[in-house]
Scaffold this motif. Structure first.
Motif, PDB file in Angstrom:
ATOM      1  N   ARG A 182      13.310  59.331  69.782  1.00 60.08           N
ATOM      2  CA  ARG A 182      12.248  59.775  70.630  1.00 60.08           C
ATOM      3  C   ARG A 182      11.043  60.176  69.831  1.00 60.08           C
ATOM      4  NH1 ARG A 182      15.358  65.475  71.490  1.00 60.08           N
ATOM      5  NH2 ARG A 182      14.697  65.498  69.497  1.00 60.08           N
ATOM      6  N   LYS A 242      10.041  62.928  74.031  1.00 61.28           N
ATOM      7  CA  LYS A 242      10.430  64.197  74.175  1.00 61.28           C
ATOM      8  C   LYS A 242       9.096  65.098  74.310  1.00 61.28           C
ATOM      9  CE  LYS A 242      12.586  68.277  71.346  1.00 61.28           C
ATOM     10  NZ  LYS A 242      11.329  69.021  72.060  1.00 61.28           N
ATOM     11  N   ARG A 299      11.725  56.440  74.507  1.00 61.55           N
ATOM     12  CA  ARG A 299      12.320  57.860  74.832  1.00 61.55           C
ATOM     13  C   ARG A 299      11.165  58.846  74.565  1.00 61.55           C
ATOM     14  NH1 ARG A 299      17.570  58.629  72.198  1.00 61.55           N
ATOM     15  NH2 ARG A 299      17.512  60.586  73.245  1.00 61.55           N
ATOM     16  N   SER A 304       7.761  62.334  70.177  1.00 64.35           N
ATOM     17  CA  SER A 304       7.193  63.690  70.490  1.00 64.35           C
ATOM     18  C   SER A 304       5.803  63.300  71.111  1.00 64.35           C
ATOM     19  CB  SER A 304       7.052  64.594  69.528  1.00 64.35           C
ATOM     20  OG  SER A 304       6.585  65.799  69.886  1.00 64.35           O
ATOM     21  N   ARG A 348      18.457  67.093  79.023  1.00 68.79           N
ATOM     22  CA  ARG A 348      17.547  67.559  78.008  1.00 68.79           C
ATOM     23  C   ARG A 348      15.902  67.536  78.056  1.00 68.79           C
ATOM     24  NH1 ARG A 348      21.673  64.623  76.026  1.00 68.79           N
ATOM     25  NH2 ARG A 348      20.348  62.903  75.679  1.00 68.79           N
ATOM     26  N   GLU A 391      14.490  64.979  78.463  1.00 66.89           N
ATOM     27  CA  GLU A 391      13.672  63.823  77.963  1.00 66.89           C
ATOM     28  C   GLU A 391      13.391  62.587  78.680  1.00 66.89           C
ATOM     29  OE1 GLU A 391      16.279  64.606  73.943  1.00 66.89           O
ATOM     30  OE2 GLU A 391      16.853  62.879  75.260  1.00 66.89           O
TER      31      GLU A 391
END
Length: 285
Positions: free
Chosen positions: A107, A60, A58, A109, A48, A50
């Motif tokens: 996650r 994104k 994690r 951003s 994905r 990520e």
């Protein structure tokens, strides 16, 4: 490397930096975290796109819509993640948070920046580099809005060069009259291009029409509560009539091919006369 080489890519972003430093230049680290700028080492990249840092966080990458498996490329998502990992795994990146807290999946951003090559002192934007290599499509939204112009330009360049996912016919832009393609891609994220032939309004929604046959021809729906978002952004939805636009979102086939959009970021205005490839002949009813 994602494209031919990151040395050239870094030079390409010099011009971007002059136009918009915040999009093309990594933020200065802030030990106190007041500006959301931080640093970390990438441990892994998944399908994905990520990033997992060595401290467990994690990330994104804002503006990236990762590819999904397609009939001709069932491992397209995995291979895209592997290509991004080949660049980033084991490297230190600088990132700017686009939201103060993680999402419901844990996650963060971010806008991320990484060295173009091992010995390069400067860093380039990960999102633009990934889009430029065709590893993802642009994902509209508040997090990517400040850099939308540059992210779309990177996507356009990759599509023109048939790079990465754009080499797969499944990801071709759909002409608004291509009913056969709609039938094949129900409930998936698509990009549709065509001329708005009419605008219909009722108490609940505004509908952009791309043909005379309601329930058969493609349409774009904007709920009334979201029309206010367009208005606040200075966009008059009624002025879409007669314009050629490109719209992206989830294709709903329950009441004919349609996409519901919630903000102007999901629509691109195109030059008059520009349209997607000629649609296949639609069946007569």
């Amino acid at each position: 490397m994602l494209r031919a080489g990151f040395a050239g890519l870094a030079l390409a972003f010099v011009a971007t930096a002059r136009a918009e430093d915040a999009c093309a230049r990594p933020p200065a680290l802030d030990p106190a975290g007041r500006e959301g700028a931080a640093q970390g080492r990438v441990q892994a990249v998944n399908e994905r796109l990520e990033l997992t840092l060595d401290d467990g966080r994690r990330l994104k990458i804002a503006g990236l819509d990762p590819p999904r498996p397609t009939p001709d490329n069932p491992d397209l998502d995995v291979r895209s993640g592997e290509r991004l990992a080949a660049w980033l795994a084991g490297k230190d990146i600088v990132f700017r948070l686009t939201a103060p807290r993680p999402d419901r999946w844990g996650r963060y951003s971010v806008e991320a920046f990484a060295p173009a090559q091992a010995a390069a002192p400067s860093a380039v934007p990960v999102a633009q580099a990934a889009l430029d290599a065709g590893l993802a499509r642009f994902e509209p939204g508040a997090a990517a809005r400040p850099c939308r112009t540059f992210l779309l330009a990177a996507e356009t360049a990759a599509r023109a060069g048939a790079l990465g996912l754009w080499a797969d016919p499944y990801y071709a832009i759909i002409a608004a009259g291509d009913h056969e393609s709609f039938a094949e891609k129900a409930a998936t994220s698509v990009i549709v291009e065509g001329r708005v032939t009419g605008v219909a309004k009722d108490g609940f929604r505004t509908t952009l029409l791309f043909g005379d046959r309601r329930g058969f021809d493609f349409s774009v729906t904007i709920l009334q509560r979201n029309v206010k978002i367009f208005t606040a952004a200075g966009v008059d939805v009624e002025k879409f009539q007669g314009q050629t636009i490109r719209v992206r979102g989830l294709l709903d086939m329950r009441f004919g091919p349609q996409i519901e959009v919630s903000n102007p970021d999901e629509i691109e205005m195109l030059p008059q006369g520009q349209d997607a490839a000629a649609p296949k002949t639609a069946p007569q009813r």
